[in-house]
Write a protein that holds these residues in place. Structure first.
Motif, PDB file in Angstrom:
ATOM      1  N   MET A   1       0.779  -1.227   0.125  1.00 30.24           N
ATOM      2  CA  MET A   1      -0.034   0.117   0.036  1.00 30.24           C
ATOM      3  C   MET A   1       0.780   1.324   0.222  1.00 30.24           C
ATOM      4  N   LEU A   2       0.396   2.196  -0.797  1.00 30.37           N
ATOM      5  CA  LEU A   2       1.365   3.422  -0.897  1.00 30.37           C
ATOM      6  C   LEU A   2       0.778   4.190   0.395  1.00 30.37           C
ATOM      7  N   ASN A  72      -8.906   6.717   2.666  1.00 33.17           N
ATOM      8  CA  ASN A  72      -8.189   5.676   1.647  1.00 33.17           C
ATOM      9  C   ASN A  72      -9.474   4.726   1.052  1.00 33.17           C
ATOM     10  N   PHE A  73      -9.526   5.314  -0.397  1.00 31.75           N
ATOM     11  CA  PHE A  73     -10.615   4.802  -1.389  1.00 31.75           C
ATOM     12  C   PHE A  73     -10.003   4.930  -2.585  1.00 31.75           C
ATOM     13  N   TYR A  74      -9.220   4.026  -2.901  1.00 34.32           N
ATOM     14  CA  TYR A  74      -8.416   3.955  -4.220  1.00 34.32           C
ATOM     15  C   TYR A  74      -9.353   4.032  -5.406  1.00 34.32           C
ATOM     16  N   GLU A  75     -10.676   3.658  -5.570  1.00 35.10           N
ATOM     17  CA  GLU A  75     -11.485   4.187  -6.515  1.00 35.10           C
ATOM     18  C   GLU A  75     -11.797   5.378  -6.709  1.00 35.10           C
ATOM     19  N   PHE A  76     -11.290   6.416  -5.885  1.00 35.45           N
ATOM     20  CA  PHE A  76     -11.244   7.946  -5.878  1.00 35.45           C
ATOM     21  C   PHE A  76     -10.071   8.449  -6.233  1.00 35.45           C
ATOM     22  N   ARG A 131      -7.827   1.211  12.790  1.00 38.50           N
ATOM     23  CA  ARG A 131      -6.304   1.361  12.556  1.00 38.50           C
ATOM     24  C   ARG A 131      -6.051   1.058  11.243  1.00 38.50           C
ATOM     25  N   CYS A 132      -5.493   1.932  10.620  1.00 39.57           N
ATOM     26  CA  CYS A 132      -4.812   1.771   9.161  1.00 39.57           C
ATOM     27  C   CYS A 132      -3.644   0.946   9.226  1.00 39.57           C
ATOM     28  N   VAL A 133      -3.377   0.205   8.173  1.00 39.77           N
ATOM     29  CA  VAL A 133      -2.072  -0.491   8.176  1.00 39.77           C
ATOM     30  C   VAL A 133      -0.848   0.433   7.876  1.00 39.77           C
ATOM     31  N   ALA A 135      -0.302   2.842   9.879  1.00 35.78           N
ATOM     32  CA  ALA A 135       0.172   3.416  11.289  1.00 35.78           C
ATOM     33  C   ALA A 135      -0.610   4.499  11.634  1.00 35.78           C
ATOM     34  N   TRP A 136      -1.771   4.933  11.075  1.00 31.22           N
ATOM     35  CA  TRP A 136      -2.677   5.948  11.831  1.00 31.22           C
ATOM     36  C   TRP A 136      -3.876   5.553  12.152  1.00 31.22           C
ATOM     37  N   SER A 137      -4.699   6.095  12.967  1.00 29.71           N
ATOM     38  CA  SER A 137      -5.694   5.877  13.681  1.00 29.71           C
ATOM     39  C   SER A 137      -6.678   6.933  13.879  1.00 29.71           C
ATOM     40  N   PRO A 141     -17.651   7.567  15.503  1.00 31.68           N
ATOM     41  CA  PRO A 141     -18.886   6.892  15.712  1.00 31.68           C
ATOM     42  C   PRO A 141     -19.613   6.441  14.520  1.00 31.68           C
ATOM     43  N   TRP A 142     -19.738   5.137  14.402  1.00 28.38           N
ATOM     44  CA  TRP A 142     -20.316   4.470  13.109  1.00 28.38           C
ATOM     45  C   TRP A 142     -21.809   4.193  13.662  1.00 28.38           C
ATOM     46  N   VAL A 143     -22.609   4.313  12.443  1.00 30.31           N
ATOM     47  CA  VAL A 143     -23.947   3.719  12.529  1.00 30.31           C
ATOM     48  C   VAL A 143     -24.100   2.590  11.544  1.00 30.31           C
ATOM     49  N   PRO A 185     -12.606  -5.326  -9.255  1.00 30.80           N
ATOM     50  CA  PRO A 185     -12.984  -4.712  -8.058  1.00 30.80           C
ATOM     51  C   PRO A 185     -12.417  -5.111  -6.981  1.00 30.80           C
ATOM     52  N   TYR A 186     -12.312  -4.256  -6.154  1.00 27.77           N
ATOM     53  CA  TYR A 186     -11.731  -4.381  -4.765  1.00 27.77           C
ATOM     54  C   TYR A 186     -12.602  -5.464  -4.070  1.00 27.77           C
ATOM     55  N   VAL A 187     -11.753  -6.380  -3.572  1.00 30.87           N
ATOM     56  CA  VAL A 187     -12.296  -7.521  -2.864  1.00 30.87           C
ATOM     57  C   VAL A 187     -11.723  -7.632  -1.373  1.00 30.87           C
ATOM     58  N   PRO A 213     -19.739   9.362   0.187  1.00 26.27           N
ATOM     59  CA  PRO A 213     -19.058   8.600  -0.610  1.00 26.27           C
ATOM     60  C   PRO A 213     -17.702   8.179  -0.098  1.00 26.27           C
ATOM     61  N   GLN A 214     -16.934   9.220   0.372  1.00 22.71           N
ATOM     62  CA  GLN A 214     -15.635   8.916   0.440  1.00 22.71           C
ATOM     63  C   GLN A 214     -15.638   7.867   1.670  1.00 22.71           C
ATOM     64  N   ASN A 215     -16.370   7.563   2.565  1.00 18.42           N
ATOM     65  CA  ASN A 215     -16.465   6.868   3.519  1.00 18.42           C
ATOM     66  C   ASN A 215     -17.126   5.381   3.184  1.00 18.42           C
ATOM     67  N   GLY A 216     -17.495   5.109   1.866  1.00 14.43           N
ATOM     68  CA  GLY A 216     -18.180   4.056   1.466  1.00 14.43           C
ATOM     69  C   GLY A 216     -19.618   3.745   1.464  1.00 14.43           C
ATOM     70  N   GLY A 228      -7.539  -1.501   8.802  1.00 12.62           N
ATOM     71  CA  GLY A 228      -8.499  -0.837   7.772  1.00 12.62           C
ATOM     72  C   GLY A 228      -8.814  -1.318   6.583  1.00 12.62           C
ATOM     73  N   PHE A 229      -7.843  -2.013   5.995  1.00 17.32           N
ATOM     74  CA  PHE A 229      -8.163  -2.269   4.450  1.00 17.32           C
ATOM     75  C   PHE A 229      -9.174  -3.300   4.303  1.00 17.32           C
ATOM     76  N   LYS A 230      -9.342  -4.141   5.369  1.00 15.71           N
ATOM     77  CA  LYS A 230     -10.351  -5.336   5.654  1.00 15.71           C
ATOM     78  C   LYS A 230     -11.840  -4.457   5.573  1.00 15.71           C
ATOM     79  N   ILE A 232     -14.072  -3.003   3.781  1.00 18.64           N
ATOM     80  CA  ILE A 232     -14.285  -2.735   2.272  1.00 18.64           C
ATOM     81  C   ILE A 232     -15.827  -1.838   2.536  1.00 18.64           C
ATOM     82  N   LYS A 233     -15.424  -0.880   1.355  1.00 15.42           N
ATOM     83  CA  LYS A 233     -16.555   0.171   1.172  1.00 15.42           C
ATOM     84  C   LYS A 233     -17.409  -0.083  -0.202  1.00 15.42           C
ATOM     85  N   SER A 234     -18.415   0.617  -0.029  1.00 17.41           N
ATOM     86  CA  SER A 234     -19.454   0.485  -0.987  1.00 17.41           C
ATOM     87  C   SER A 234     -19.617  -0.839  -1.911  1.00 17.41           C
TER      88      SER A 234
HETATM   89  N1  MTE Z   1     -12.618   0.066   0.169  1.00 16.07           N
HETATM   90  C1  MTE Z   1     -12.323   0.184  -1.173  1.00 16.07           C
HETATM   91  N2  MTE Z   1     -13.410  -0.559  -1.892  1.00 16.07           N
HETATM   92  N3  MTE Z   1     -11.477   0.790  -1.438  1.00 16.07           N
HETATM   93  C2  MTE Z   1     -10.213   1.041  -0.704  1.00 16.07           C
HETATM   94  O1  MTE Z   1      -9.220   1.752  -1.311  1.00 16.07           O
HETATM   95  N4  MTE Z   1      -9.462   1.374   1.558  1.00 16.07           N
HETATM   96  C3  MTE Z   1      -9.291   0.616   2.752  1.00 16.07           C
HETATM   97  C4  MTE Z   1     -10.592   0.606   3.347  1.00 16.07           C
HETATM   98  N5  MTE Z   1     -11.546   0.124   2.445  1.00 16.07           N
HETATM   99  C5  MTE Z   1     -10.328   1.023   0.625  1.00 16.07           C
HETATM  100  C6  MTE Z   1     -11.506   0.422   1.208  1.00 16.07           C
HETATM  101  C7  MTE Z   1      -8.277   1.306   3.734  1.00 16.07           C
HETATM  102  S1  MTE Z   1      -6.682   1.023   3.351  1.00 16.07           S
HETATM  103  C8  MTE Z   1      -8.633   1.866   4.825  1.00 16.07           C
HETATM  104  S2  MTE Z   1      -7.707   2.277   6.093  1.00 16.07           S
HETATM  105  C9  MTE Z   1     -10.191   2.010   5.112  1.00 16.07           C
HETATM  106  O2  MTE Z   1     -10.787   1.871   4.053  1.00 16.07           O
HETATM  107  C10 MTE Z   1     -10.084   3.529   5.260  1.00 16.07           C
HETATM  108  O3  MTE Z   1     -11.637   4.072   5.581  1.00 16.07           O
HETATM  109  P1  MTE Z   1     -12.020   5.567   5.746  1.00 16.07           P
HETATM  110  O4  MTE Z   1     -11.482   6.234   4.836  1.00 16.07           O
HETATM  111  O5  MTE Z   1     -13.592   5.507   5.854  1.00 16.07           O
HETATM  112  O6  MTE Z   1     -11.469   6.102   7.115  1.00 16.07           O
END
Ligand code: MTE
Length: 311
Positions: A1-2, A72-76, A131-133, A135-137, A141-143, A185-187, A213-216, A228-230, A232-234
């Motif tokens: 991861m960059l 982190n949302f590489y789709e954007f 906690r992101c891989v 090394a930031w966290s 408050p999620w819903v 797709p991101y898996v 959108p930025q949070n998924g 955090g990479f586990k 997964i968004k959207s």
């Molecule tokens: N989900 C998708 N589809 N694409 C991504 O790039 N990044 C992951 C994860 N989910 C990512 C993703 C990573 S590396 C992190 S740290 C978290 O989303 C960040 O979530 P946040 O931006 O809502 O804090």
């Protein structure tokens, strides 16, 4: 991861909600005037009937501005500021109707709309560390609704050992998908017992509002004891499988990112230490906690496993 830092979170302040809503309208009007201002309130608004869950850490919340502008949302795009900046492209098309297709080892496969997926469940607010891989966290408050409750409705069978999730592929909404930064797709995937753990959350909002959108938006995973990479968004597909899914980062850099990805201060990333982390908005680094501080609840899932081998 960059590792990139497009936005400096050091000057973080808690953003007043009214200001934040105004900012969203402003953003909607910006970005080349592509999106009507009215698109936003209709598609991302307050969530009703949310109850406070006892799953909440005491740590100070990360300011909303950072939660929605340091992503982190590489789709954007790969910069931390790209997801917030490019978010209007997502709302250029309405995020609803949103359909999730469930398949694989289960008794009730099929497509299901966002409303039907979420509505039968009580929305909970849970305060989790993420906690992101890198090394930031953050503390957010999620819903959302317990992932286990949702998965059970599809009646996974005894062959279902894992569950795999994928993110929408739509380069019109996700400009990052016009390039080949990752294999779209991101898996992502979880072992069935991890997915069924009461801490695993299917999130639809944060800070009381629907996900931006930025949070998924509109649905993402939150697995607080894993990197955090586990989370997964959207999400558009959920598949119950017998064999272990191959996640995006495992494919992209197998020696750096494993399937389990549990937060572990003792197992360094090959290119940096995981012993400490920077809480966004704080100056001094903190010690990273085993399983991100959730060891008491989840360590039992990994009894007898070598967590250096199963990273
Ligand atoms: N989900 C998708 N589809 N694409 C991504 O790039 N990044 C992951 C994860 N989910 C990512 C993703 C990573 S590396 C992190 S740290 C978290 O989303 C960040 O979530 P946040 O931006 O809502 O804090």
């Amino acid at each position: 991861m960059l590792i990139r830092t497009g936005y400096s979170p050091g000057e973080a302040e808690v953003t007043d909600k009214a200001l934040w809503l105004d900012r969203r309208r402003f953003l909607a009007l910006g970005a080349g005037g592509m999106v009507a201002a009215t698109a936003w309130p209709a598609q991302a608004g307050p969530l009703a009937g949310v109850v406070k869950s006892p799953h909440r850490v005491d740590d100070a919340l990360t300011p909303l501005k950072d939660v929605t502008h340091y992503n982190n949302f590489y789709e954007f795009g790969t910069d931390k500021g790209d997801p917030a900046q490019m978010a209007p492209s997502f709302f250029g098309k309405p995020p609803r109707p949103w359909t999730v297709t469930v398949s694989g080892e289960c008794g009730k496969p099929g497509p299901i709309g966002y409303e039907d997926l979420i509505r039968p469940h009580r929305l909970e607010e849970r305060i989790y560390r993420l906690r992101c891989v890198e090394a930031w966290s953050m503390v957010i408050p999620w819903v959302g609704v317990p992932l286990a409750d949702v998965l059970k409705r599809f009646e996974p069978n005894s062959n279902a050992k894992y569950v795999e999730f994928t993110t929408l592929v739509d380069p019109e909404r996700f400009p990052g998908q016009r390039g080949r930064m990752l294999d779209w797709p991101y898996v992502e995937g979880l072992r069935m017992d991890e997915a069924m753990h009461p801490l695993a959350l299917l999130a639809v909002g944060l800070y009381g509002e629907e996900l931006l959108p930025q949070n998924g938006a509109p649905i993402r995973l939150v697995v607080p004891w894993k990197y955090g990479f586990k989370s997964i968004k959207s999400i558009v597909t959920i598949r119950f499988t017998e064999s272990q899914p191959r996640s995006t980062w495992m494919k992209s850099a197998p020696r750096e990112y494993g399937f389990y990805a549990n937060v572990n201060p003792r197992v360094d990333h090959p290119r940096w230490s995981q012993a400490k982390e920077r809480r966004i908005g704080e100056f001094l680094k903190r010690d990273t906690l085993a399983f991100n501080g959730y060891a008491e609840q989840v360590a039992g899932l990994y009894a007898g496993m070598d967590l250096a081998v199963n990273y």
